[in-house]
Design an enzyme around this catalytic site. Structure first.
Site, PDB file in Angstrom:
ATOM      1  N   SER A  53      37.569  28.431  43.715  1.00 47.88           N
ATOM      2  CA  SER A  53      37.019  29.681  44.253  1.00 47.88           C
ATOM      3  C   SER A  53      35.627  29.522  44.861  1.00 47.88           C
ATOM      4  O   SER A  53      35.195  30.385  45.619  1.00 47.88           O
ATOM      5  CB  SER A  53      36.970  30.751  43.161  1.00 47.88           C
ATOM      6  OG  SER A  53      36.061  30.368  42.141  1.00 47.88           O
ATOM      7  N   LYS A  77      30.199  32.736  40.440  1.00 52.25           N
ATOM      8  CA  LYS A  77      30.293  33.323  41.777  1.00 52.25           C
ATOM      9  C   LYS A  77      28.893  33.377  42.387  1.00 52.25           C
ATOM     10  O   LYS A  77      27.889  33.095  41.729  1.00 52.25           O
ATOM     11  CB  LYS A  77      30.883  34.741  41.731  1.00 52.25           C
ATOM     12  CG  LYS A  77      32.230  34.873  41.034  1.00 52.25           C
ATOM     13  CD  LYS A  77      33.349  34.191  41.778  1.00 52.25           C
ATOM     14  CE  LYS A  77      34.678  34.337  41.045  1.00 52.25           C
ATOM     15  NZ  LYS A  77      35.774  33.562  41.682  1.00 52.25           N
TER      16      LYS A  77
END
Length: 334
Positions: free
Chosen positions: A113, A188
């Site tokens: 990701s 993230k």
């Protein structure tokens, strides 16, 4: 009449003058005798002192003082390396635990990701010290945070089938030398913070407070919105809007807008900022904030709030200040 006798001799038949020679030899022998007597007396005194002492003489190298401490002359035998090894291991583990708890912790990247910034299997070091002083994450930082709830429900926990290896992993994870397989943490990039308005429509770009972001860190071939564009979102205070760099393969804030918080992450769930890729060595790199987040006006909405609020407060207090001033003037006149 008889003869007058003045003196008598001690022995009969001694020749004349023999008494004088005897007296002289006695006088010359006296000093020698006195020296011998003095030496004998000194020897007798030393013998008396030796007999009066009840403690046998001790070797200086083996003597100890009253406290039981060894004398300086005795050398101490060095401790065996194998006896010191457990102590060294214990100290190292305690230091590692303290560092993990308060300073830096290692985390492993389990998914794609965050490509190409981070690859699967990379080990990143996370700064845990700064949040202790009240610092909050800023736009552009790569952060590790706990699952806010429901983000990783379908993710399986990967552990070794070998019980011994699982035990070793648990110990090393506890002291921070190895990422934990039980903790559900995510990594993230912070795109917007509390008070910001973030949006991404069509093929992008992502906009924060109306300012378009130039995002060179986005995975090649992806659009800024990926496959999930979104309308403007107002980020609540104390929360963050986060997105992965691989926009087509990241279940980030965009995919959790139907959950409490509208897809945002509480600041309190943030463990810390990832600041360096430490392993493998050929992937070593720092994780700085991209220059796009330094654009003028990006934080205009938040930056203008204190001055505007201060001006509004000053206007509201102006009548009160005038009343106090008028009363003071009246008192002076009276």
């Amino acid at each position: 009449m008889g003869d007058l006798v003045i003196g008598a001799r001690s022995g009969a038949g001694e020749p004349e003058g023999s008494g004088r020679r005897a007296a002289r030899s006695a006088e010359s022998a006296a000093p020698a005798a006195s020296v011998e007597e003095a030496a004998a007396q000194t020897a007798d005194e030393q013998g008396d002192e030796a007999e009066g002492s009840s403690e046998p003489p001790q070797d200086k190298a083996e003597s100890t003082d009253e406290s039981g401490a060894e004398a300086p002359g005795k050398q101490r035998k060095p401790r065996s390396f194998w006896k010191e090894l457990p102590i060294l291991i214990g100290i190292a583990l305690v230091l590692a635990l303290v560092i993990k708890t308060f300073f830096v912790q290692a985390f492993s990247i389990p998914s794609e990701s965050m490509q190409n910034t981070l690859q699967v299997g990379d080990r990143v070091l996370v700064d845990k010290l700064t949040p202790w002083f009240g610092a909050e994450p800023e736009r552009g930082e790569v952060v590790v945070f706990h699952d806010p709830g429901g983000w990783l429900n379908d993710e399986p926990v990967k552990q070794s089938d070998n019980s011994f290896l699982r035990g070793v992993q648990d110990v090393l994870s506890f002291v921070g030398l190895m990422p934990s397989a039980n903790e559900k943490d995510l990594i993230k990039r912070v795109i917007a913070v509390g008070g910001d308005t973030v949006e991404c429509e069509g093929d992008g770009p992502v906009k924060v407070n109306g300012i378009a972001l130039n995002e060179p860190y986005v995975y090649p071939g992806n659009t800024p919105c990926g496959l999930h564009p979104f309308a403007p979102v107002k980020v609540p205070k104390g929360r963050l809007w986060v997105m992965g760099d691989h926009r087509a393969d990241s279940l980030d804030s965009r995919f959790h807008m139907d959950q409490p918080g509208g897809g945002t992450v509480p600041v309190d769930d943030v463990i810390g900022r990832a600041f360096v890729v430490a392993w493998p060595i050929d992937h070593w790199s720092t994780l700085p904030v991209p220059a796009t987040f330094d654009q003028k006006g990006l934080a205009a909405a938040g930056a203008l709030t204190p001055p505007v609020g201060g001006a509004a407060g000053a206007v509201a207090l102006l009548p009160l200040v005038r009343r106090v001033r008028n009363r003071t003037d009246r008192r002076k006149e009276s």
